[in-house]
Design a protein around this motif. Sequence first.
Motif, mmCIF file in Angstrom:
data_model
loop_
_atom_site.group_PDB
_atom_site.id
_atom_site.type_symbol
_atom_site.label_atom_id
_atom_site.label_comp_id
_atom_site.label_asym_id
_atom_site.label_seq_id
_atom_site.Cartn_x
_atom_site.Cartn_y
_atom_site.Cartn_z
ATOM 1 N N PHE A 1 0.808 -1.418 -0.033
ATOM 2 C CA PHE A 1 0.040 -0.046 -0.107
ATOM 3 C C PHE A 1 0.784 1.210 -0.019
ATOM 4 N N THR A 2 2.026 1.225 -0.727
ATOM 5 C CA THR A 2 2.817 2.421 -0.928
ATOM 6 C C THR A 2 2.157 3.480 -1.650
ATOM 7 N N ALA A 3 1.243 3.250 -2.538
ATOM 8 C CA ALA A 3 0.344 4.513 -3.078
ATOM 9 C C ALA A 3 -0.289 5.230 -1.992
ATOM 10 N N VAL A 4 -0.693 4.756 -1.133
ATOM 11 C CA VAL A 4 -1.329 5.486 0.120
ATOM 12 C C VAL A 4 -0.401 6.356 0.790
ATOM 13 N N ASN A 5 0.928 5.874 0.989
ATOM 14 C CA ASN A 5 1.847 6.588 1.840
ATOM 15 C C ASN A 5 2.467 7.687 0.967
ATOM 16 N N SER A 6 2.362 7.165 -0.359
ATOM 17 C CA SER A 6 3.128 8.403 -1.126
ATOM 18 C C SER A 6 1.976 9.488 -1.516
ATOM 19 N N LEU A 7 0.776 9.171 -1.532
ATOM 20 C CA LEU A 7 -0.141 10.301 -1.557
ATOM 21 C C LEU A 7 -0.019 11.356 -0.391
ATOM 22 N N LYS A 8 0.012 10.490 0.777
ATOM 23 C CA LYS A 8 0.268 11.319 1.989
ATOM 24 C C LYS A 8 1.181 12.204 2.262
ATOM 25 N N ALA A 9 2.214 11.542 1.608
ATOM 26 C CA ALA A 9 3.645 12.339 1.739
ATOM 27 C C ALA A 9 3.507 13.676 0.927
ATOM 28 N N SER A 10 3.020 13.459 -0.368
ATOM 29 C CA SER A 10 2.771 14.666 -1.353
ATOM 30 C C SER A 10 1.724 15.591 -0.758
ATOM 31 N N GLU A 11 0.791 15.154 0.050
ATOM 32 C CA GLU A 11 -0.146 16.237 0.632
ATOM 33 C C GLU A 11 0.698 16.908 1.770
ATOM 34 N N SER B 1 3.567 17.573 1.650
ATOM 35 C CA SER B 1 4.563 18.666 0.978
ATOM 36 C C SER B 1 3.513 19.790 0.631
ATOM 37 N N VAL B 2 2.305 19.629 0.150
ATOM 38 C CA VAL B 2 1.632 20.758 -0.207
ATOM 39 C C VAL B 2 1.190 21.618 1.004
ATOM 40 N N VAL B 3 1.121 20.991 2.350
ATOM 41 C CA VAL B 3 1.010 21.841 3.535
ATOM 42 C C VAL B 3 2.060 22.527 3.697
ATOM 43 N N ARG C 1 2.285 26.540 4.091
ATOM 44 C CA ARG C 1 2.850 27.341 5.206
ATOM 45 C C ARG C 1 4.275 28.053 5.046
ATOM 46 N N ARG C 2 5.095 27.586 4.220
ATOM 47 C CA ARG C 2 6.336 28.522 3.830
ATOM 48 C C ARG C 2 6.034 29.848 3.068
ATOM 49 N N LEU C 3 4.855 29.523 2.436
ATOM 50 C CA LEU C 3 4.470 30.905 1.469
ATOM 51 C C LEU C 3 3.772 31.809 2.573
ATOM 52 N N ALA C 4 3.055 31.583 3.368
ATOM 53 C CA ALA C 4 2.449 32.342 4.381
ATOM 54 C C ALA C 4 3.473 33.096 5.275
ATOM 55 N N GLU C 5 4.584 32.118 5.836
ATOM 56 C CA GLU C 5 5.615 32.752 6.507
ATOM 57 C C GLU C 5 6.224 33.770 5.829
ATOM 58 N N GLY C 6 6.678 33.406 4.343
ATOM 59 C CA GLY C 6 7.441 34.371 3.436
ATOM 60 C C GLY C 6 6.759 35.548 3.132
ATOM 61 N N ARG C 7 5.356 35.701 3.121
ATOM 62 C CA ARG C 7 4.329 37.094 3.082
ATOM 63 C C ARG C 7 4.740 37.780 4.356
ATOM 64 N N ASP C 8 4.655 37.102 5.608
ATOM 65 C CA ASP C 8 4.922 38.002 6.704
ATOM 66 C C ASP C 8 6.162 38.598 6.602
ATOM 67 N N GLN C 9 7.419 37.778 6.452
ATOM 68 C CA GLN C 9 8.762 38.113 6.398
ATOM 69 C C GLN C 9 8.921 39.583 5.304
ATOM 70 N N ILE C 10 8.310 39.301 4.359
ATOM 71 C CA ILE C 10 8.510 40.219 3.354
ATOM 72 C C ILE C 10 7.985 41.545 3.673
ATOM 73 N N GLU C 11 6.768 41.367 4.443
ATOM 74 C CA GLU C 11 6.014 42.486 5.042
ATOM 75 C C GLU C 11 7.012 43.353 6.108
ATOM 76 N N GLU C 12 7.562 42.618 6.904
ATOM 77 C CA GLU C 12 8.510 43.046 7.854
ATOM 78 C C GLU C 12 9.866 43.526 7.195
ATOM 79 N N GLN C 13 10.304 43.022 6.216
ATOM 80 C CA GLN C 13 11.484 43.408 5.486
ATOM 81 C C GLN C 13 11.004 44.801 4.873
ATOM 82 N N VAL C 14 10.059 44.928 4.282
ATOM 83 C CA VAL C 14 9.636 46.277 3.546
ATOM 84 C C VAL C 14 9.421 47.307 4.621
ATOM 85 N N GLY C 15 8.625 46.954 5.745
ATOM 86 C CA GLY C 15 8.401 47.996 6.845
ATOM 87 C C GLY C 15 9.578 48.512 7.414
ATOM 88 N N ASN C 16 10.912 47.617 7.453
ATOM 89 C CA ASN C 16 12.004 48.130 8.137
ATOM 90 C C ASN C 16 12.892 48.790 7.071
#
Length: 402
Positions: free
Chosen positions: A285-295, A297-299, A303-318
């Motif tokens: 049942f590696t197909a199930v594990n592969s799908l969970k791993a890719s899901e 990766s999406v999460v 989250r990194r995109l959201a954190e990056g947006r916050d960091q950019i706003e801080e950098q721009v403000g500074n």
Amino acid sequence: MLLDDLLKSSDRLVAADADVEGARNSLEVARGGWYPTLTPTVNYGYEKQNKPSFSQDTAAYRNEYSASLKQLVWDFGATNASIDKAAATHQQSQSVRDGTRQSLMLEALSAYTNLVRTLQQLKYARDSEANIRKQTGLEEAKVDLGSGLSSDVLQAKTQLAGAQANRIQAEFSLAQAQNRFRNVFNKPMQDAKSMVLPKVPVDMLPATLADALVTARANSPSIKAASFAVEAARSQMEATRAQGFMPKVEAVGEARNKRNVGGTMGTQQEFLAKVEVSMPFNLGFTAVNSLKASESSVVSSERRLAEGRDQIEEQVGNAWENYMHQKARAEMLKNQANLANEFLELARKERSLGNRSLIDVLAGETALIGAQSQAASAQADVVIASYTVLAVIGALEPPAVR
């Protein structure tokens, strides 16, 4: 131009260009999933068969020529998702390259501006030392003639020692700035006299902090790269789902020319056309594990995109606040230099009338040169701060430096 040469020869930028080219070729590889695959096969050898009773044994040299053509008909989106992932990765590499180029330009501008700054500071330090040395010599001559004060000479020598220390410190700062310049541009400073402070790109700067934030959200290379990483992760998840849980439908055509093969003497031809449906299934049942791993990766990419947006706003403000601060500071230091100049002119007049001591004049001259040096240094900080704003909002391009 120094910047043009740097953008053409920088190892960092050449490496980023290579990443983009590699991603582009990977995209072509992914698109190749929709192209037919031709597999020719040739074999030659000796075959001997001992057949059952009442059948004649065979022994002969054999050869076989075959060609197989396989065309994907449908795989429930797996190939298309792989193409989408490769396209997003290609765009991500382009955004990373843009960020690398802008980061390199900011480093180059900072190195150049700091070198100009230290050249100016060394000039002011040498002027201060030379002026105090001259005044000290004049006062010593007066003492020799009996009209000067020995205490003024000692005070002047104290001022001279301080000026010499400042000059030594300025020479050290210049050496460091030259080393940084050489490291960034891969060449030493050519002509100090031709180096001038870059202009502040007023026309290209946003009018307000709000405008800067809007531009950064739309143009920031790091935000773009993170967004494309999310797209790539989502496409990989779709490809994994289709590959693990859906069959693949292919059209297959084969042609063979055989001689003395399989105990059949002589030459024969075979032709085959078929539609083939296949679906490999791993019993673990590696197909199930592969799908969970890719899901997952999406999460993580979201989250990194959201954190990056916050960091950019801080950098721009500074960056914006630093730019405004440096502008105000440079204006005040420029005003201080003007006031120091007015005081020195007045002090020299009063000295000629005998109402001021040599130490007062020396202090005024030292204060003027120090104020001029600080004002020039502050203007360099304004230049660096302005280009930093352009870099963090994703708008630092070669035309901004022209």
